[in-house]
Design a protein around this motif. Structure first.
Motif, PDB file in Angstrom:
ATOM      1  N   ARG A  73      -2.656   9.399   4.751  1.00 28.60           N
ATOM      2  CA  ARG A  73      -2.643   7.781   4.881  1.00 28.60           C
ATOM      3  C   ARG A  73      -3.602   7.173   4.220  1.00 28.60           C
ATOM      4  N   THR A  74      -4.552   7.549   3.668  1.00 27.02           N
ATOM      5  CA  THR A  74      -5.729   6.997   2.923  1.00 27.02           C
ATOM      6  C   THR A  74      -5.334   6.710   1.497  1.00 27.02           C
ATOM      7  N   ASP A  75      -4.573   7.680   1.104  1.00 26.97           N
ATOM      8  CA  ASP A  75      -4.034   7.767  -0.349  1.00 26.97           C
ATOM      9  C   ASP A  75      -2.824   7.065  -0.211  1.00 26.97           C
ATOM     10  N   THR A  76      -2.904   5.656  -0.748  1.00 32.60           N
ATOM     11  CA  THR A  76      -1.756   4.664  -0.779  1.00 32.60           C
ATOM     12  C   THR A  76      -0.877   4.707  -2.323  1.00 32.60           C
ATOM     13  N   TRP A  80       2.261   2.360  -3.000  1.00 32.59           N
ATOM     14  CA  TRP A  80       2.335   1.386  -4.089  1.00 32.59           C
ATOM     15  C   TRP A  80       3.684   1.659  -4.911  1.00 32.59           C
ATOM     16  N   THR A 196      -0.843  -4.043   2.872  1.00 37.17           N
ATOM     17  CA  THR A 196      -1.483  -2.645   2.217  1.00 37.17           C
ATOM     18  C   THR A 196      -2.724  -3.126   1.647  1.00 37.17           C
ATOM     19  N   ASP A 199      -5.775  -3.499   3.693  1.00 40.38           N
ATOM     20  CA  ASP A 199      -5.833  -2.345   4.595  1.00 40.38           C
ATOM     21  C   ASP A 199      -5.499  -2.806   5.881  1.00 40.38           C
ATOM     22  N   HIS A 202      -0.907   0.687   9.443  1.00 33.75           N
ATOM     23  CA  HIS A 202      -0.798   1.532  10.682  1.00 33.75           C
ATOM     24  C   HIS A 202      -1.639   0.870  11.979  1.00 33.75           C
ATOM     25  N   ASN A 204      -4.028  -0.886  12.136  1.00 37.03           N
ATOM     26  CA  ASN A 204      -4.539  -2.115  11.806  1.00 37.03           C
ATOM     27  C   ASN A 204      -3.429  -3.309  11.648  1.00 37.03           C
TER      28      ASN A 204
END
Length: 242
Positions: A73-76, A80, A196, A199, A202, A204
């Protein structure tokens, strides 16, 4: 939205072109052949191929959203990419009508391709991205499905009623009945892209969840899709064509 619907429509935003009866009859004959090598390809016009690219961009957006869900999930990056393909779909949605008018060729198959491609690029794709950024409760999924079904209904209604809408001197419809589906897509996608970038996805997501801990738990952000769905299918909203 872009529909080359009926013998008089071509390209983006339900834009019409003059009928080309002879060319359409030829295409219908090619499509109806029981046997024939590459008859489907022979029947396609250049504008049809461009419309197919709209559908391609939409499906690539869906796949990119799915790849993001399967990864970290941290790799967007894939997320994008999902956003990236949607405006490209809009570009092809605009461009197919220009090509149809330039070549003075309308297409029976293009009439249907436009609506189907628009549903993928501007209906299914943004809903898929909404799921990817965190709208994943059961109720969220129902709300996202409502948006897609509104897009489907809006496109089908246009296909049926376009001939009955008031026309200007050039034969083009004077207004959109309900907001066009690309507008619905771009507004929701712009908001999701902003979240996005900040950040805020999810856990947040702004406004958190409502009815938390119940079977009806949902994210208030999903109401954005409900609003766009209602605006698309409204008959009282008349959006003037540029």
């Amino acid at each position: 939205m872009s529909q080359r619907k009926g013998a008089t429509t071509a390209g983006h935003a339900e834009t019409e072109v003059k009928p080309q009866g002879q060319a359409q009859n030829k295409q219908a004959i090619l499509l109806a052949q029981d046997a024939g090598h590459f008859s489907l390809i022979k029947a396609m016009h250049l504008a049809d191929v461009i419309t197919e690219m709209n559908g391609f961009c939409g499906f690539m957006s869906v796949l990119s959203a799915m790849r993001y869900c399967l990864g970290d999930r941290t790799d967007t990056g894939n997320l994008w990419a999902a956003f990236f393909f949607m405006p490209f779909g809009l570009f092809f949605d605009l461009f197919d009508g220009k090509v149809a008018r330039w070549r003075q060729k309308s297409s029976l198959m293009g009439q249907e391709l436009d609506s189907l491609a628009d549903l993928i690029s501007f209906g299914v794709a943004p809903a898929s991205v909404g799921f990817a950024i965190g709208l994943q409760t059961f109720t969220d999924q129902i709300l996202l499905s409502f948006y897609v079904l509104c897009g489907l209904t809006r496109l089908a209604r246009f296909n049926v009623t376009v001939a009955m809408l008031p026309k200007d001197k050039t034969g083009k419809s004077k207004y959109f009945e309900g907001t066009p589906i690309p507008f619905a897509c771009l507004t929701s996608s712009a908001i999701m892209a902003t979240l996005t970038f900040m950040d805020m996805i999810h856990g947040n997501l702004p406004l958190g969840t409502a009815l938390t801990g119940t079977a009806l738990e949902f994210h208030p952000l999903a109401v954005l899709f409900i609003i766009n769905g209602v605006l698309m299918t409204s008959r009282s909203i008349h959006v003037p064509k540029p």
